[in-house]
Write an enzyme that holds these catalytic residues in place. Structure first.
Site, PDB file in Angstrom:
ATOM      1  N   LYS A   1       0.733  -1.274   0.285  1.00 38.53           N
ATOM      2  CA  LYS A   1      -0.210  -0.058   0.333  1.00 38.53           C
ATOM      3  C   LYS A   1       0.759   1.363   0.192  1.00 38.53           C
ATOM      4  O   LYS A   1       1.627   2.004   0.915  1.00 38.53           O
ATOM      5  CB  LYS A   1      -1.263   0.159   1.352  1.00 38.53           C
TER       6      LYS A   1
ATOM      7  N   GLU B   1       9.909   1.183  10.155  1.00 37.10           N
ATOM      8  CA  GLU B   1      10.706   1.825  10.073  1.00 37.10           C
ATOM      9  C   GLU B   1      10.011   3.278   9.798  1.00 37.10           C
ATOM     10  O   GLU B   1       9.635   3.544   9.659  1.00 37.10           O
ATOM     11  CB  GLU B   1      11.769   1.734   8.829  1.00 37.10           C
TER      12      GLU B   1
ATOM     13  N   CYS C   1      13.527  10.537   7.050  1.00 36.58           N
ATOM     14  CA  CYS C   1      13.553   9.932   7.669  1.00 36.58           C
ATOM     15  C   CYS C   1      14.889  10.740   8.822  1.00 36.58           C
ATOM     16  O   CYS C   1      14.846  10.481  10.094  1.00 36.58           O
ATOM     17  CB  CYS C   1      12.697   8.956   8.537  1.00 36.58           C
TER      18      CYS C   1
ATOM     19  N   GLU D   1       9.459  15.323  15.934  1.00 36.82           N
ATOM     20  CA  GLU D   1       9.803  15.108  14.605  1.00 36.82           C
ATOM     21  C   GLU D   1       9.323  15.524  13.916  1.00 36.82           C
ATOM     22  O   GLU D   1       8.038  16.225  13.803  1.00 36.82           O
ATOM     23  CB  GLU D   1       9.672  13.824  14.155  1.00 36.82           C
TER      24      GLU D   1
HETATM   25  P1  NAD Z   1       2.291   7.887   8.506  1.00 38.08           P
HETATM   26  O1  NAD Z   1       2.689   6.983   9.390  1.00 38.08           O
HETATM   27  O2  NAD Z   1       1.541   8.897   8.246  1.00 38.08           O
HETATM   28  O3  NAD Z   1       2.013   6.861   6.978  1.00 38.08           O
HETATM   29  C1  NAD Z   1       2.430   6.079   6.222  1.00 38.08           C
HETATM   30  C2  NAD Z   1       2.103   4.869   5.764  1.00 38.08           C
HETATM   31  O4  NAD Z   1       0.773   4.727   7.166  1.00 38.08           O
HETATM   32  C3  NAD Z   1       0.585   5.225   4.815  1.00 38.08           C
HETATM   33  O5  NAD Z   1       1.174   4.903   3.936  1.00 38.08           O
HETATM   34  C4  NAD Z   1      -0.872   6.221   5.519  1.00 38.08           C
HETATM   35  O6  NAD Z   1      -1.718   5.354   4.695  1.00 38.08           O
HETATM   36  C5  NAD Z   1      -0.534   4.412   6.261  1.00 38.08           C
HETATM   37  N1  NAD Z   1      -1.088   5.251   7.232  1.00 38.08           N
HETATM   38  C6  NAD Z   1      -1.972   5.826   8.102  1.00 38.08           C
HETATM   39  N2  NAD Z   1      -2.613   4.917   9.401  1.00 38.08           N
HETATM   40  C7  NAD Z   1      -2.593   4.319   9.408  1.00 38.08           C
HETATM   41  C8  NAD Z   1      -3.562   2.735   9.979  1.00 38.08           C
HETATM   42  N3  NAD Z   1      -3.563   3.444  10.957  1.00 38.08           N
HETATM   43  N4  NAD Z   1      -3.095   1.678   9.943  1.00 38.08           N
HETATM   44  C9  NAD Z   1      -1.814   0.915   9.032  1.00 38.08           C
HETATM   45  N5  NAD Z   1      -1.701   2.559   7.857  1.00 38.08           N
HETATM   46  C10 NAD Z   1      -2.124   3.602   8.830  1.00 38.08           C
HETATM   47  O7  NAD Z   1       3.677   8.772   7.957  1.00 38.08           O
HETATM   48  P2  NAD Z   1       4.318   9.343   6.354  1.00 38.08           P
HETATM   49  O8  NAD Z   1       3.677  11.078   7.706  1.00 38.08           O
HETATM   50  O9  NAD Z   1       3.387   9.104   5.090  1.00 38.08           O
HETATM   51  O10 NAD Z   1       5.400   9.834   6.486  1.00 38.08           O
HETATM   52  C11 NAD Z   1       6.661  10.162   7.566  1.00 38.08           C
HETATM   53  C12 NAD Z   1       6.882   9.153   8.513  1.00 38.08           C
HETATM   54  O11 NAD Z   1       7.209   8.541   7.570  1.00 38.08           O
HETATM   55  C13 NAD Z   1       8.311  10.142   8.612  1.00 38.08           C
HETATM   56  O12 NAD Z   1       7.269   9.849  10.800  1.00 38.08           O
HETATM   57  C14 NAD Z   1       9.166   9.436   8.436  1.00 38.08           C
HETATM   58  O13 NAD Z   1      10.020   9.629   9.735  1.00 38.08           O
HETATM   59  C15 NAD Z   1       8.568   8.392   8.303  1.00 38.08           C
HETATM   60  N6  NAD Z   1       9.787   7.715   7.878  1.00 38.08           N
HETATM   61  C16 NAD Z   1      10.925   6.343   8.189  1.00 38.08           C
HETATM   62  C17 NAD Z   1      11.550   6.087   7.200  1.00 38.08           C
HETATM   63  C18 NAD Z   1      12.937   5.193   7.999  1.00 38.08           C
HETATM   64  O14 NAD Z   1      13.341   4.103   6.469  1.00 38.08           O
HETATM   65  N7  NAD Z   1      12.697   4.889   9.087  1.00 38.08           N
HETATM   66  C19 NAD Z   1      11.660   6.439   6.113  1.00 38.08           C
HETATM   67  C20 NAD Z   1      10.680   7.386   5.619  1.00 38.08           C
HETATM   68  C21 NAD Z   1      10.207   7.711   6.632  1.00 38.08           C
END
Ligand code: NAD
Ligand code: MN
Length: 483
Positions: free
Chosen positions: A181, A256, A290, A387
């Site tokens: 997804k 992650e 991230c 963050e």
């Molecule tokens: P997010 O957690 O809002 O969303 C991530 C994914 O989870 C999306 O596909 C979203 O649709 C899905 N999601 C949202 N609510 C959900 C739920 N209740 N159940 C299951 N899935 C759900 O994060 P974002 O805003 O898309 O991305 C930013 C975040 O990702 C930041 O915190 C960043 O640090 C982190 N990030 C981490 C890494 C890493 O490798 N450590 C890499 C990139 C981004």
């Protein structure tokens, strides 16, 4: 193609027929739409992945053929670099030159790297200590690495193609099948990759790409009883919910998550390099990384020089639409994200921060935001601890090495950090004390396919990339034979 997603080798609409708009962050205008899936669609996709996992066309495919298909996928991506870079820029907002040089090319590199592992999986023969049977026989024990099964992958919007490839690549190399997804904000490159995956010769249902909201589709994947492993990249808050849902079924999970990575600049560093490095550490990808170097700690005697250098570079960055090849900084991904970053800037000011550069929140239709540097706030303030995930840097001075380390570690996160110094004794003293999955020295934000990547503390657990990722996608089978 518009309005469809990939399930069981077919391009399908959602069962409900619902769709959602895809927005160009540079204009705030919708330019296409994708299916908005629900639980029923997830069930279909998981069933397709399960069937594909059992299908001899996939389960009996020789490792060398899996490798070749992955290499072909890399070649197909390479023949379409410009298209993918433009699509990524249009969807996420990032500068097209960055999308080209970083997102697409590193995805190709990673696919070629992980393709090689398909033919290098191995187990061990193991000595055991049972007494020999009287008839003179013995025991033969070995381990085998087997694919974990059906993988459910949920990814964020900041590096959409990279994140898709980081999940799909190891799943395919190890013989798993996958339901992916993409983030609701950025579904397009994953879908286009789906077309190339079919073209590369992967059997139907091996890769399924399903679009929709996190709260519906993401939640349905996290709690699905017929998924064997969840691979999640995203925020700590959502990761926690995903982990809890997965644990109810004892589904394997790797997380992650977010970060608040410190950049430590010592007075003996090459300051020009440190200034350039600290600037790109935070402002690369509009600060939406991230591993963004979002906390800058500088030794007091060079503090003013370094932060003024970073501020001058930040103020000179060319902000504009991602598709303009001269743009250095594009818009943020969404209005919601820009608003959230602006709220942090306002909160920082209220908690005592001074604005060195940037700091204003425009209401332009595109989601643009100037690079911002805040100084003078306490270590305990929200802008230092949380963050922000946008182009906001907090900068603070330190006096002693020990103080730098304790400030760096004074964070709930532990994803990455960088040290800027030319004193090797000091560097080696600091490295073991930093609570971070990655430590960079005189560089920042460099990821290599062969170098494991992941977090400590609230940044999650599990390591992607390198040999380490194979552990996330395989189970060990132990075999003991009396012979
Ligand atoms: P997010 O957690 O809002 O969303 C991530 C994914 O989870 C999306 O596909 C979203 O649709 C899905 N999601 C949202 N609510 C959900 C739920 N209740 N159940 C299951 N899935 C759900 O994060 P974002 O805003 O898309 O991305 C930013 C975040 O990702 C930041 O915190 C960043 O640090 C982190 N990030 C981490 C890494 C890493 O490798 N450590 C890499 C990139 C981004
Ligand atoms: Mn978009």
């Amino acid at each position: 193609m518009a309005g469809t997603m990939l399930i069981g080798g077919e391009w399908v609409t959602s069962v409900s027929g619902n769709t959602q708009d895809v927005i160009n962050p540079a204009t705030a205008e919708a330019f296409t739409y994708v299916p908005s899936a629900n639980m029923e669609d997830v069930d279909k996709a998981v069933a397709a992945a399960r069937m594909a996992f059992r299908n001899p066309k996939w389960s009996q495919m020789r490792p060398s053929h899996r490798q070749r298909a992955l290499l072909k996928l890399a070649d197909l991506l390479e023949s379409n670099i410009d298209e993918f870079a433009e699509l990524e820029s249009l969807d996420n907002g990032k500068p097209v030159m960055m999308a080209n040089r970083v997102d697409v090319r590193s995805s190709i590199d990673y696919l070629r790297y992980i393709a090689g592992w398909a033919t290098k999986m191995e187990g061990r023969t193991v000595d055991v200590s049972f007494p020999r049977p009287r008839d003179g026989g013995g025991y033969f024990a070995y381990t085998a690495q087997e694919p974990v099964g059906v993988v459910g992958a949920i990814i964020p919007w900041n590096f959409p193609l990279n994140m898709a490839v980081w999940k799909i690549g190891p799943a395919l190399a190890t013989g798993c099948t996958i339901v992916l997804k993409p983030a609701s904000e950025t579904p397009l490159t994953a879908l286009r990759l789906g077309e190339l995956i079919l073209e590369a010769g992967f059997p139907e249902g091996v890769v399924n790409i399903i679009t929709g909201s996190g709260s519906v589709v993401g939640a349905a994947i996290s709690s699905h009883p017929d998924i064997d492993k969840i691979a999640f990249t995203g925020s700590t808050e959502v990761g926690r919910a995903v982990g809890i849902a997965a644990m109810k079924n004892i589904t394997r999970v790797s997380l992650e998550l977010g970060g608040k990575s410190p950049v430590l600049v010592f007075d003996d560093a090459d300051l020009d390099a440190a200034i350039a490095g600290a600037t790109s550490a935070i402002f690369f990808n509009q600060g939406q990384a991230c591993t963004a170097g979002s906390r800058l700690y500088v030794q007091r005697s060079v503090f003013d020089q370094v932060i003024e250098g970073v501020a001058a570079r930040a103020a000179n960055m060319k902000i504009g639409p991602g598709l303009d090849p001269t743009t250095q900084m594009g818009p943020l991904v969404s209005q919601r994200q820009r608003q959230s970053v602006c709220n942090y800037i306002e909160k920082g000011k209220k908690q005592g921060a001074a604005v060195l550069t940037g700091g204003s929140c425009p209401d332009s239709p595109g989601y643009f935001l100037q690079p911002t540097i805040l100084t003078g706030m306490p270590q305990a303030s929200d802008v230092v601890q949380e963050e922000i995930f946008g182009p906001v840097l907090v900068a603070m001075p330190f006096d002693e090495v020990e103080e730098a380390v304790s400030l760096a570690n004074d964070s709930p996160y532990g994803l990455a950090s960088s040290i800027w110094s030319n004193d090797h004794k000091k560097i080696h003293r600091v490295i073991p004390d930093l609570q971070a999955g990655t430590v960079w020295v005189n560089c920042h934000n460099l990821l290599d396919p062969n170098l494991p990547f992941g977090g400590n503390k609230l940044s999650g657990f599990g390591r992607e990339m390198g040999r380490a990722v194979l552990d996330l996608y395989t189970e060990t089978k132990s075999v003991l034979m009396a012979v």
